[in-house]
Design a protein around this motif. Structure first.
Motif, short mmCIF file in Angstrom:
data_model
loop_
_atom_site.label_atom_id
_atom_site.label_comp_id
_atom_site.label_asym_id
_atom_site.label_seq_id
_atom_site.Cartn_x
_atom_site.Cartn_y
_atom_site.Cartn_z
N ALA A 1 -11.65 -42.86 -23.87
CA ALA A 1 -12.43 -41.68 -23.49
C ALA A 1 -13.04 -41.82 -22.09
CB ALA A 1 -13.54 -41.44 -24.53
N ALA A 2 -13.45 -43.03 -21.74
CA ALA A 2 -14.09 -43.25 -20.43
C ALA A 2 -13.07 -43.49 -19.32
CB ALA A 2 -15.04 -44.45 -20.52
N GLY A 3 -11.80 -43.57 -19.67
CA GLY A 3 -10.78 -43.81 -18.66
C GLY A 3 -10.86 -45.20 -18.05
N TYR A 4 -11.29 -46.16 -18.85
CA TYR A 4 -11.49 -47.51 -18.32
C TYR A 4 -10.19 -48.20 -17.91
CZ TYR A 4 -16.49 -47.60 -19.44
OH TYR A 4 -17.84 -47.36 -19.48
N LEU A 5 -9.07 -47.76 -18.44
CA LEU A 5 -7.80 -48.38 -18.06
C LEU A 5 -7.60 -48.32 -16.55
CD1 LEU A 5 -5.06 -49.65 -18.90
CD2 LEU A 5 -4.15 -47.33 -19.08
N ALA A 6 -8.03 -47.22 -15.95
CA ALA A 6 -7.82 -47.01 -14.51
C ALA A 6 -8.69 -47.92 -13.64
CB ALA A 6 -8.09 -45.56 -14.14
N ILE A 7 -9.80 -48.44 -14.21
CA ILE A 7 -10.70 -49.26 -13.40
C ILE A 7 -10.85 -50.68 -13.96
CG2 ILE A 7 -12.00 -47.24 -12.64
CD1 ILE A 7 -14.23 -48.13 -14.61
N ASP A 8 -10.10 -51.00 -14.98
CA ASP A 8 -10.21 -52.31 -15.62
C ASP A 8 -9.72 -53.40 -14.66
OD1 ASP A 8 -10.08 -54.58 -17.22
OD2 ASP A 8 -9.42 -53.46 -18.99
N PRO A 9 -10.58 -54.30 -14.22
CA PRO A 9 -10.16 -55.32 -13.25
C PRO A 9 -9.18 -56.33 -13.85
CG PRO A 9 -12.38 -55.77 -14.02
CD PRO A 9 -12.02 -54.41 -14.54
N VAL A 10 -9.22 -56.49 -15.17
CA VAL A 10 -8.26 -57.39 -15.82
C VAL A 10 -6.85 -56.82 -15.69
CG1 VAL A 10 -7.53 -58.41 -18.02
CG2 VAL A 10 -9.97 -58.30 -17.44
N VAL A 11 -6.72 -55.52 -15.93
CA VAL A 11 -5.44 -54.84 -15.80
C VAL A 11 -4.97 -54.87 -14.35
CG1 VAL A 11 -4.24 -52.63 -16.04
CG2 VAL A 11 -5.85 -53.37 -17.80
N ALA A 12 -5.91 -54.61 -13.42
CA ALA A 12 -5.56 -54.60 -11.99
C ALA A 12 -5.05 -55.98 -11.56
CB ALA A 12 -6.77 -54.20 -11.16
N HIS A 13 -5.73 -57.03 -11.99
CA HIS A 13 -5.29 -58.38 -11.65
C HIS A 13 -3.93 -58.68 -12.26
CE1 HIS A 13 -5.68 -62.77 -10.96
NE2 HIS A 13 -5.05 -62.87 -12.12
N GLY A 14 -3.75 -58.31 -13.53
CA GLY A 14 -2.50 -58.58 -14.22
C GLY A 14 -1.31 -57.85 -13.62
N PHE B 1 -15.88 -58.34 -12.87
CA PHE B 1 -16.24 -56.96 -13.23
C PHE B 1 -17.32 -56.39 -12.30
CE2 PHE B 1 -14.24 -58.39 -17.10
CZ PHE B 1 -13.64 -57.26 -17.63
N ARG B 2 -17.45 -56.94 -11.11
CA ARG B 2 -18.54 -56.50 -10.23
C ARG B 2 -18.44 -55.02 -9.86
NH1 ARG B 2 -14.91 -59.32 -7.38
NH2 ARG B 2 -14.11 -58.51 -5.39
N ARG B 3 -17.23 -54.46 -9.83
CA ARG B 3 -17.07 -53.05 -9.47
C ARG B 3 -17.05 -52.13 -10.68
NH1 ARG B 3 -12.41 -53.35 -4.69
NH2 ARG B 3 -13.65 -54.61 -3.22
#
Length: 239
Positions: free
Chosen positions: A68-81, A95-97
């Motif tokens: 619901a919050a659209g966290y996939l788009a800002i998840d730093p774990v996903v971005a790093h992976g 998770f600083r951002r």
């Protein structure tokens, strides 16, 4: 071989689908000291809108909130992976951002985590995360468990990626003629050239192309060819 590895391999042998395989991954993660586990798969096609598939054992409330919050788009774990195959440990700095997401995740028992990506020859990426609610990862624990975690990531991705791909196959597979025409297209042949080679009319060639696009969910011949290559990278050529 450790007992948990033996159980994991036996479980894979009897697994019938992606859900069964993921259950084996969850039990393996628990044997390594983690309460929760997640697997995310990213398909490179279609190129404009790559598909992302998620499996996890997280609290259902967090699953709903994450979407619901659209966290996939800002998840730093996903971005790093998506950029690195090296593992990453969850931390305040990571998770600083996205501090709100990090705070909410910890509220659902995801306070300590470790994640690593794996990429196969077809360009499919898989990200495995293990997490727990307490006891920070010490240097000693990492040294002892990281080889096993890396092994789990690779085996889990290979098994889950293959299972998910099987489940995603179109119900109506390409006919021999559709496959043949797409392969000539991959060789750079135009519809008139293919028509001449196969002794068909141009309209017939375009008819088969249209049906192949629909079955593969592709918008253009180029994307259909890319789908074909991704699904059957070593498949036999018809010419």
């Amino acid at each position: 071989m450790d007992i948990w590895m033996e159980h994991f391999c036996h479980g894979l042998d009897s697994a019938s689908d992606a859900e069964d395989i993921f259950g084996c991954v969850v039990r393996a993660a628990a044997a390594l000291g983690f309460e929760h586990c997640a697997y995310g798969a990213r398909r490179p096609l279609p190129m404009a809108r790559p598909r992302t598939l998620l499996l996890n054992s997280y609290d259902s409330r967090w699953q709903h909130r994450y979407v619901a919050a659209g966290y996939l788009a800002i998840d730093p774990v996903v971005a790093h992976g998506g950029r690195h195959a090296e593992p990453v440990i969850w931390s305040d700095a990571l998770f600083r951002r996205s501090p709100q997401m990090w705070e909410e995740a910890r509220g659902f028992g995801l306070a300590v985590g470790w994640s690593q990506s794996c990429f196969d020859a077809q360009g499919n990426g898989g990200l495995v995360s293990v997490a727990r609610s307490h006891e920070a990862l010490s240097a000693i624990e990492l040294r002892e468990k990281e080889p096993a975690l890396r092994w789990l990531v690779n085996v889990a991705h290979l098994a889950l990626s293959a299972a998910l791909l099987r489940e995603e196959q179109p119900r109506s597979l390409l006919t021999g003629r559709e496959d043949e025409i797409l392969r000539w297209t991959a060789d750079g042949k135009t519809s008139p050239e293919i028509a001449q080679i196969l002794q068909l009319s141009v309209n017939t060639v375009n008819f088969h192309v249209k049906h192949a696009l629909a079955k593969l969910g592709a918008a253009t011949k180029a994307s259909a060819v890319a789908c074909l290559i991704a699904r059957f990278p070593h498949g036999p050529s018809t010419h």
